[in-house]
Write an enzyme that holds these catalytic residues in place. Structure first.
Site, mmCIF file in Angstrom:
data_model
loop_
_atom_site.group_PDB
_atom_site.id
_atom_site.type_symbol
_atom_site.label_atom_id
_atom_site.label_comp_id
_atom_site.label_asym_id
_atom_site.label_seq_id
_atom_site.Cartn_x
_atom_site.Cartn_y
_atom_site.Cartn_z
ATOM 1 N N ASP A 436 20.883 42.723 -56.227
ATOM 2 C CA ASP A 436 20.537 42.655 -54.878
ATOM 3 C C ASP A 436 19.460 41.662 -54.702
ATOM 4 O OD1 ASP A 436 21.217 43.287 -52.239
ATOM 5 O OD2 ASP A 436 20.499 45.287 -52.412
ATOM 6 N N GLU A 439 16.869 36.683 -51.453
ATOM 7 C CA GLU A 439 16.827 35.749 -49.970
ATOM 8 C C GLU A 439 15.465 35.473 -49.725
ATOM 9 O OE1 GLU A 439 20.575 38.587 -50.084
ATOM 10 O OE2 GLU A 439 18.155 38.954 -49.845
ATOM 11 N N ASP A 504 25.269 43.361 -45.623
ATOM 12 C CA ASP A 504 24.913 44.757 -44.528
ATOM 13 C C ASP A 504 25.757 44.501 -43.310
ATOM 14 O OD1 ASP A 504 23.366 45.331 -46.690
ATOM 15 O OD2 ASP A 504 21.469 45.153 -45.776
#
Length: 766
Positions: A436, A439, A504
Site C-alpha cells: 500500500d 504516493e 479507495d
C-alpha cells in the site's frame, strides 16, 4: 500548465520563447538521427544570431516503429536521476535511415518516419508512416518552446535563476475527431481531450482528478502513442489550452518523449512494453477470490477463523486471505510484527488455516512508512534507513502515522533491512504482500541517501523501487512466476510487478463506474492485471450495490473483497439472506463462474504478458479500433479477446451496452444479438450482459467446477461460437505452459488429443 491567455495573449507573469525555425540540421552522435538547431526568432541576417536563445531538438530512431524526440535549452544542466528503467529485456536493433530531399530531411525507424520541412525559416516536423498515408501528428509553428515564470524583464536577471521557474514544452497536433486515452489509472472521462492532467502520484481516492498511478504514456485513436520519458511532474493540456494540440510541459532544461506507431492499439502496446517492460506473470491461484479483514474493522484470530469457516459453509471458495492494517499494533505501522494481543501465534494460525483447507494462500498489508512508536524506529533512524531533511533530521510528519518516517530505498542497507523484514513474514507463512501507499513522498526539504537523485523525480519514481524490491524478494523466495503484489501506487514500468488495485472508492454505483474508467485507462497504459475493492472501500454498501459489484469484480482479472470500516463477507451485508438472490448466493455464483472460466482466463493471461495487453479491464477500442464508437465506451470492457462484459449500475437491473459488428452470443442463454448497435437488458443478480464474440472457441472447466487451480485440459467443455475456419484456442496448464492448440479445420475442431477425461465439444452456433 497554461502559458497563454487564449490564442493571442501570453499568460500574466509568463515569458515564452518558441522554436521559430530550423536553422541547421546535423547528425546526432549515435548516427541514428538528426539534431535541429532552432533559434527562438527567425534569423534573417548574421546579426540575428546574437542575444537570443536556441532550442536543440534531437530526433532519433529508437527501434522499429518508435522515434524519440528530445528538446534541450541549456545543455550544461546536470542530468540528475532517477531515470526510467528502459528496455529491461534488451534494446532491439534499429535500421535507422536518414534521407534528404527538396521537401525536407526524414528520419525513419522501420515503419515510422519523422520529416523536417526543408522550407526556409519554417518549423514543421511531421510524424507519419514510412510507407505513406496520413500524418499521425505534427509539431507545427510555435509548438516547441521554453517559458519563464515570473517573466524576467531583462536577460541579465537570469544570472540568478533561483527566483525563476524554467519550463520546456511541446505541442503535438490533435486531428479532427482524435481522442486521447491512458495516462494511468484516471477516474474521470475516458477520453482525455479537454482535460488538464498532472502526472504526480497522489492519494486522492477515485473521485477526483488525482491518481495513484500516473503513467506518462497516452494513446491516440489515430494509431500512435506517446511515452514521456521522465518520472518528474509532467503537466499536460490536452486540447485544453489550444483545442487542436496536446501540450506536454516539464520544469527543467530537457524534455524527451517517444512517439510509438501502431497502427493498431495492440501494436502500440506491444512496442510500449518493449520500451518500459512487459507485464510480469501471475500464478493461477491468484485469480481466485481474495477475502480481506477490511481496514479499520475490529478483528482477531477468532474473527478470521469465523470469516473463513463461514465462506466454506456457504460453498464460496477463498483462495487468498488478506490481513489488513491491524494485524500490526496501533501506532507501530509498519514494523512487520503481528500484534501478539490479537494474534498470539500467527505462524500456527496460518498453518492451521491452510491445513484445514479454508484458504490456500495468505497476504498481509505493508507500506514503506514507520511510525516512531515502533521499537524499531530508533534503530532504523540511527542506521540511516529513513529519508532525511536537508538539515540532517529524519523526515517526519504526523500524516498517516504519528512521527512517521519513510524508508529510503536509495540506501542499499535500508533495502537489505526491508528485505529481512519481509523474509521473516514469509517464514511465518505469508505468501504475498499488499504494498500500500508510496504516493505521499515529499519533494521539498529532503535529502536522499543517494545525493545524485532529484527529489522531484523521486516522488513518482519511489513506487517503482518500492514495488520492485518487494516483488523481486517474493520471486527469490517463491519462484519467478509465483510472486504477487497488491499494489496501489505505480509509475511507468510498474506493470513488471503485478498486480495493482484501484484504490479507495466509495460504496456507490458512481464509484463503481469511476473504478471501471480507472481500470480501462490503466489497461491502455500497459498494465495486464488489475483489481478493485468489491463493494466499494468507503461506506456501507446496500445489498444491491454489493451484488452488482460482485459481478463486476469477479470478471476483473483479479477479485478482492475489501472495505474500510465495514466487513465484506456477504452475510454481514444483507443479514444473511438465504435466498437465491441474496449476497451469499450471488457471490457463490460468480466465484464458481470465474473458476469455470480459468482455462480461458489463464491462457489469455499468458498472451497478455507476451503482448503487453490488459486481460481485464480491456478497453473496447483495443479489439475494435476501426469502430469509432469503441473509442467512447467506458461502461463496458473486454475480458480477454473473446468475452464482452457490461456491468450493471442501476438498482432495477437495467443496463445499456454496445455490441460491435457481428453475431454475439449471450453466455448464459445462448441468445444471439447482431451488432453493431446499442441494446438494453434487465438482469437479476446472477447475470449481466456477458457476450461471446463470434468466431470463438471458448474452453471452460466442467460444469460445477469450483476450484481455481486444476487441470485446464481435463473434463473441459469446448464451446464453438460461430467458429469459422482457422478459429483457435490455446490450451495451457495451471503453470502457464502451452499444452496444445484447438483449431477449426474443414469444419471440425482438431487438436483435441491434448484433452483428457470426459471432455466435450459443443457447437453453440454454427
Amino acid at each position: 500548465m497554461r502559458f497563454r491567455d487564449g490564442q493571442w495573449l501570453v499568460a500574466e507573469g509568463v515569458r515564452i520563447e518558441y522554436a521559430e525555425e530550423v536553422y541547421r540540421i546535423t547528425p546526432t552522435p549515435s548516427g541514428k538521427g538528426i539534431s535541429l538547431l532552432c533559434p527562438t526568432r527567425k534569423v534573417m541576417s548574421r546579426g540575428d544570431t546574437l542575444n537570443l536563445g536556441t532550442l536543440s531538438i534531437d530526433i532519433e530512431a529508437a527501434f522499429d516503429g518508435v522515434i524519440s524526440v528530445e528538446t534541450t535549452h541549456w545543455q550544461g544542466a546536470i542530468r540528475r536521476g532517477p531515470d526510467f528503467d528502459l528496455f529491461p529485456a534488451g534494446r532491439p536493433d534499429v535500421d535507422a535511415k536518414i534521407t534528404k530531399t527538396e521537401a525536407g530531411t526524414t528520419v525513419s525507424a522501420g515503419g515510422l518516419s519523422a520529416t523536417v520541412s526543408g522550407k526556409p525559416h519554417e518549423f514543421d516536423v511531421s510524424f507519419h508512416p514510412t510507407a505513406g498515408g496520413k500524418p499521425l501528428t505534427t509539431l507545427l509553428n510555435r509548438s516547441v518552446g521554453l517559458a519563464y515564470t515570473p517573466a524576467p524583464s531583462s536577460p541579465m536577471q537570469l544570472a540568478d535563476t533561483r527566483i525563476f521557474k524554467h519550463y520546456l514544452f511541446t505541442q503535438t497536433t490533435l486531428s479532427v475527431g482524435e481522442s486521447i486515452h491512458g495516462l494511468g489509472e484516471r477516474f474521470g472521462p475516458f477520453n482525455k481531450v479537454g482535460q488538464k492532467v498532472d502526472l504526480w502520484n497522489s492519494d486522492g481516492g477515485t473521485s477526483s482528478d488525482q491518481a495513484y498511478k500516473n503513467i506518462s504514456f497516452w494513446m491516440s485513436s489515430r494509431g500512435y502513442g506517446v511515452f514521456i520519458d521522465t518520472p518528474e511532474r509532467v503537466e499536460l493540456e490536452i486540447g485544453s489550452e489550444r483545442c487542436c494540440r496536446v501540450q506536454t510541459s516539464v520544469e527543467g532544461q530537457r524534455l524527451r518523449w517517444y512517439l510509438i506507431y501502431g497502427p493498431t492499439p495492440r501494436d502500440v502496446l506491444r512496442r510500449y512494453s518493449v520500451l518500459t517492460g512487459a507485464p510480469g506473470r501471475v500464478p493461477s491461484w491468484s485469480f481466485g477470490l481474495w477475502l480481506s479483514t477490511s481496514f479499520t474493522t475490529s478483528y482477531d484470530e477468532e474473527t478470521v477463523n469465523t470469516f473463513l469457516s463461514g465462506m466454506k459453509a456457504r460453498d464460496i471458495p477463498v483462495e487468498v486471505f488478506h490481513f489488513d492494517c491491524f494485524w500490526l499494533k496501533a501506532f507501530q505501522w509498519c514494523d512487520f510484527e503481528f500484534d501478539k494481543d490479537m494474534f498470539p501465534d500467527p505462524q500456527g494460525q496460518i498453518t492451521r488455516l491452510k491445513a484445514d483447507g479454508v484458504v490456500k494462500k495468505v497476504c498481509v498489508w505493508t507500506n514503506p512508512y514507520l511510525g516512531q512508536a515502533s521499537p524499531v524506529f530508533a534503530e532504523a533512524a540511527a542506521k540511516g534507513y529513513l529519508l532525511k531533511r536537508k538539515n540532517g533530521d529524519v523526515f517526519q510528519w504526523d500524516l498517516w502515522q504519528t512521527g512517521m518516517g519513510i524508508v529510503d530505498f536509495t540506501n542499499p542497507a535500508a533495502c537489505a533491512w526491508f528485505v529481512s523484514c519481509l523474509e521473516r513474514l514469509f517464514d511465518t507463512g505469508v505468501d504475498c504482500i499488499k504494498t500500500d501507499f508510496g504516493e505521499r513522498i515529499p519533494s521539498e526539504d529532503v535529502q536522499w541517501f543517494d545525493s545524485s537523485v532529484d527529489p522531484k523525480r523521486m516522488h513518482n519514481y519511489y513506487t517503482f523501487v518500492y514495488n520492485k524490491l518487494v516483488y523481486e524478494t517474493l520471486q527469490k523466495r517463491y519462484g519467478t512466476d509465483e510472486a504477487v503484489l497488491f499494489a496501489r501506487s505505480a509509475t511507468a514500468g510498474s506493470q513488471r510487478f503485478p498486480l495493482t488495485w484501484g484504490g479507495d472508492c466509495e460504496s456507490t454505483p458512481e464509484a463503481m463506474a469511476e473504478s471501471l474508467r480507472g481500470g480501462l485507462s490503466l489497461g491502455l497504459s500497459g498494465f495486464a492485471f488489475w483489481s478493485v475493492d468489491i463493494g466499494g472501500f468507503e461506506g456501507y454498501p446496500p445489498p444491491w450495490i454489493y451484488k452488482r459489484w460482485v459481478a463486476f469484480g469477479l470478471l476483473c482479472s483479479h477479485s478482492r473483497l475489501h472495505g474500510s470500516n465495514s466487513y465484506r463477507v456477504p452475510w454481514t451485508v444483507d443479514d444473511d439472506d438465504q435466498s437465491d438472490e441474496g449476497c451469499s448466493a450471488t457471490l457463490r455464483k460468480w466465484t464458481h463462474l470465474k473458476a469455470r472460466l480459468m482455462p480461458y482466463l489463464f491462457s489469455q493471461a499468458q498472451a497478455c504478458v507476451g503482448a503487453g495487453l490488459p486481460l481485464s479491464l480491456r478497453a473496447m477500442c483495443i479489439e475494435f479500433p476501426d469502430d469509432p464508437t469503441a473509442w467512447s465506451l467506458d461502461r463496458q470492457f473486454m475480458l480477454g479477446d473473446s468475452l464482452l462484459v457490461a456491468p450493471v449500475f442501476e438498482e432495477d437491473g437495467t443496463v445499456q451496452f454496445y455490441l460491435p459488428e457481428g453475431s454475439w452470443t449471450n453466455f448464459f442463454t445462448h441468445e444471439v444479438k447482431n451488432g453493431p448497435g446499442w441494446f438494453t437488458e434487465t438482469h437479476k443478480f446472477g447475470t449481466l450482459p456477458l457476450y461471446v464474440r463470434p468466431n470463438t472457441l471458448l474452453v471452460l472447466g466442467k460444469e460445477g467446477e469450483k476450484r481455481t487451480v486444476y487441470d485446464y485440459a481435463s473434463d473441459v467443455e469446448v464451446r464453438s461460437y460461430y467458429a469459422r475456419e482457422g478459429a483457435s484456442a490455446i490450451l495451457v496448464d495451471n503453470q502457464g505452459n502451452k499444452l496444445g492448440k484447438l483449431e477449426v479445420k474443414n469444419g471440425e475442431v482438431v487438436g483435441s488429443e491434448v484433452l483428457t477425461g470426459e471432455f466435450r465439444i459443443t457447437v453453440v452456433n454454427a
